[in-house]
Design a protein around this motif. Structure first.
Motif, PDB file in Angstrom:
ATOM      1  N   LEU A 123       0.832  -1.208   0.000  1.00 49.76           N
ATOM      2  CA  LEU A 123       0.000   0.000   0.000  1.00 49.76           C
ATOM      3  C   LEU A 123       0.865   1.256   0.000  1.00 49.76           C
ATOM      4  CD1 LEU A 123      -2.827  -0.967   2.521  1.00 49.76           C
ATOM      5  CD2 LEU A 123      -2.854  -1.101   0.022  1.00 49.76           C
ATOM      6  N   ASP A 124       0.374   2.282  -0.696  1.00 45.76           N
ATOM      7  CA  ASP A 124       1.070   3.562  -0.778  1.00 45.76           C
ATOM      8  C   ASP A 124       1.037   4.242   0.596  1.00 45.76           C
ATOM      9  OD1 ASP A 124       0.640   6.708  -1.273  1.00 45.76           O
ATOM     10  OD2 ASP A 124       1.997   5.872  -2.798  1.00 45.76           O
ATOM     11  N   LYS A 125       2.217   4.564   1.106  1.00 50.41           N
ATOM     12  CA  LYS A 125       2.324   5.149   2.445  1.00 50.41           C
ATOM     13  C   LYS A 125       1.570   6.471   2.562  1.00 50.41           C
ATOM     14  CE  LYS A 125       6.720   2.863   3.408  1.00 50.41           C
ATOM     15  NZ  LYS A 125       6.259   1.703   2.754  1.00 50.41           N
ATOM     16  N   ASP A 126       1.605   7.294   1.515  1.00 46.57           N
ATOM     17  CA  ASP A 126       0.888   8.573   1.553  1.00 46.57           C
ATOM     18  C   ASP A 126      -0.613   8.357   1.656  1.00 46.57           C
ATOM     19  OD1 ASP A 126       3.258  10.042   1.406  1.00 46.57           O
ATOM     20  OD2 ASP A 126       3.188  10.160  -0.787  1.00 46.57           O
ATOM     21  N   GLN A 127      -1.123   7.343   0.964  1.00 47.66           N
ATOM     22  CA  GLN A 127      -2.550   7.035   1.040  1.00 47.66           C
ATOM     23  C   GLN A 127      -2.921   6.607   2.466  1.00 47.66           C
ATOM     24  OE1 GLN A 127      -4.999   6.910  -1.661  1.00 47.66           O
ATOM     25  NE2 GLN A 127      -3.463   8.129  -2.694  1.00 47.66           N
ATOM     26  N   VAL A 128      -2.073   5.782   3.075  1.00 45.58           N
ATOM     27  CA  VAL A 128      -2.316   5.303   4.437  1.00 45.58           C
ATOM     28  C   VAL A 128      -2.305   6.478   5.417  1.00 45.58           C
ATOM     29  CG1 VAL A 128      -1.395   3.874   6.320  1.00 45.58           C
ATOM     30  CG2 VAL A 128      -1.427   2.985   3.966  1.00 45.58           C
ATOM     31  N   VAL A 129      -1.310   7.348   5.293  1.00 47.01           N
ATOM     32  CA  VAL A 129      -1.211   8.523   6.172  1.00 47.01           C
ATOM     33  C   VAL A 129      -2.442   9.412   6.009  1.00 47.01           C
ATOM     34  CG1 VAL A 129       0.080  10.663   6.573  1.00 47.01           C
ATOM     35  CG2 VAL A 129       1.299   8.493   6.358  1.00 47.01           C
ATOM     36  N   ASP A 130      -2.906   9.580   4.779  1.00 50.23           N
ATOM     37  CA  ASP A 130      -4.106  10.395   4.544  1.00 50.23           C
ATOM     38  C   ASP A 130      -5.326   9.815   5.268  1.00 50.23           C
ATOM     39  OD1 ASP A 130      -2.662  12.170   2.999  1.00 50.23           O
ATOM     40  OD2 ASP A 130      -3.429  11.418   1.067  1.00 50.23           O
ATOM     41  N   VAL A 131      -5.455   8.489   5.278  1.00 50.26           N
ATOM     42  CA  VAL A 131      -6.586   7.861   5.968  1.00 50.26           C
ATOM     43  C   VAL A 131      -6.481   8.110   7.473  1.00 50.26           C
ATOM     44  CG1 VAL A 131      -7.691   5.661   6.566  1.00 50.26           C
ATOM     45  CG2 VAL A 131      -6.975   6.091   4.214  1.00 50.26           C
ATOM     46  N   ILE A 132      -5.300   7.915   8.025  1.00 53.48           N
ATOM     47  CA  ILE A 132      -5.100   8.141   9.459  1.00 53.48           C
ATOM     48  C   ILE A 132      -5.397   9.597   9.805  1.00 53.48           C
ATOM     49  CG2 ILE A 132      -3.428   8.094  11.364  1.00 53.48           C
ATOM     50  CD1 ILE A 132      -4.182   5.285  10.372  1.00 53.48           C
ATOM     51  N   ASP A 133      -4.920  10.522   8.975  1.00 54.96           N
ATOM     52  CA  ASP A 133      -5.203  11.943   9.191  1.00 54.96           C
ATOM     53  C   ASP A 133      -6.696  12.226   9.156  1.00 54.96           C
ATOM     54  OD1 ASP A 133      -2.511  12.524   9.465  1.00 54.96           O
ATOM     55  OD2 ASP A 133      -2.287  13.343   7.437  1.00 54.96           O
ATOM     56  N   GLN A 134      -7.393  11.627   8.209  1.00 55.11           N
ATOM     57  CA  GLN A 134      -8.843  11.822   8.100  1.00 55.11           C
ATOM     58  C   GLN A 134      -9.553  11.305   9.344  1.00 55.11           C
ATOM     59  OE1 GLN A 134     -10.481  13.521   5.789  1.00 55.11           O
ATOM     60  NE2 GLN A 134     -12.441  13.119   6.756  1.00 55.11           N
ATOM     61  N   ILE A 135      -9.143  10.142   9.824  1.00 50.68           N
ATOM     62  CA  ILE A 135      -9.733   9.580  11.044  1.00 50.68           C
ATOM     63  C   ILE A 135      -9.504  10.538  12.213  1.00 50.68           C
ATOM     64  CG2 ILE A 135      -9.513   7.734  12.766  1.00 50.68           C
ATOM     65  CD1 ILE A 135      -8.877   5.839  10.369  1.00 50.68           C
ATOM     66  N   ASN A 136      -8.282  11.052  12.321  1.00 51.62           N
ATOM     67  CA  ASN A 136      -7.957  11.973  13.417  1.00 51.62           C
ATOM     68  C   ASN A 136      -8.793  13.247  13.346  1.00 51.62           C
ATOM     69  OD1 ASN A 136      -6.089  10.194  14.490  1.00 51.62           O
ATOM     70  ND2 ASN A 136      -4.365  11.127  13.432  1.00 51.62           N
ATOM     71  N   LYS A 137      -9.012  13.755  12.129  1.00 52.21           N
ATOM     72  CA  LYS A 137      -9.841  14.957  11.971  1.00 52.21           C
ATOM     73  C   LYS A 137     -11.282  14.687  12.409  1.00 52.21           C
ATOM     74  CE  LYS A 137      -7.201  16.961   8.186  1.00 52.21           C
ATOM     75  NZ  LYS A 137      -7.134  17.178   6.739  1.00 52.21           N
ATOM     76  N   VAL A 138     -11.813  13.556  12.020  1.00 51.80           N
ATOM     77  CA  VAL A 138     -13.187  13.204  12.404  1.00 51.80           C
ATOM     78  C   VAL A 138     -13.277  13.045  13.918  1.00 51.80           C
ATOM     79  CG1 VAL A 138     -14.972  11.414  12.244  1.00 51.80           C
ATOM     80  CG2 VAL A 138     -13.777  12.173  10.181  1.00 51.80           C
ATOM     81  N   ALA A 139     -12.284  12.384  14.507  1.00 54.26           N
ATOM     82  CA  ALA A 139     -12.282  12.189  15.956  1.00 54.26           C
ATOM     83  C   ALA A 139     -12.206  13.526  16.685  1.00 54.26           C
ATOM     84  CB  ALA A 139     -11.115  11.295  16.367  1.00 54.26           C
TER      85      ALA A 139
END
Length: 160
Positions: A123-139
């Motif tokens: 998996l593309d690391k930037d894509q993974v980081v973007d998902v984690i960032d999105q989760i953090n923003k929602v939280a």
């Protein structure tokens, strides 16, 4: 000096690009046995939203059933990564829907080394980081909303 003529994006172009999000790529993990992992190179925003919702539902389930799984940030991050595997590889239907099935799948993927392989090589690391960032923003937004609700309840209580 000449300027390029501007051209508005066409919906048909957007639709064509959106269809590309549904195409999985293949990574061969063993050339001898021809075992592969199918995965999405680019993460679809709607799948990220589904993943985020699933994470929060599973967290609520764990709390309601007094499971201490999410007690550490390390466990939370591992679970977020598991959901990334679920939503962005061919394992989606195999991982299951129950919290317990997901934990079992995560443990099996980790014990066999596939978990690390998926994140280190596939998996593309930037894509993974973007998902984690999105989760953090929602939280973060959820915590802010919760704080606002608590303040409103306190103010309402004081007014009565």
């Amino acid at each position: 000096m000449t300027t390029k003529r501007q051209s508005p994006i066409k919906l048909k172009d957007v639709i064509t690009e959106a269809r590309k999000l549904d195409v999985m790529s293949t990574y061969e993990i063993d050339s001898e046995t021809k075992k592969t992992i199918k995965y999405y190179k680019v993460f679809d925003k709607s799948k990220v939203e589904q993943l985020t919702l699933e994470l929060f539902e599973d967290m609520q389930y764990a709390i309601a059933n007094e499971q201490n799984f999410f007690q550490s940030d390390d466990q939370l991050i591992k679970y977020e990564l598991l959901l990334i595997v679920k939503h962005f590889t061919h394992f989606k239907d195999e991982i299951g829907e129950t919290f317990e099935d997901k934990i079992s799948a995560m443990e099996a993927l980790m014990r066999t080394g596939l978990f690390d392989l998926i994140f280190e090589e596939i998996l593309d690391k930037d894509q993974v980081v973007d998902v984690i960032d999105q989760i953090n923003k929602v939280a973060e937004r959820a915590m802010q909303a919760n704080d606002a609700i608590q303040k409103a309840i306190e103010l309402n209580g004081e007014a009565n």
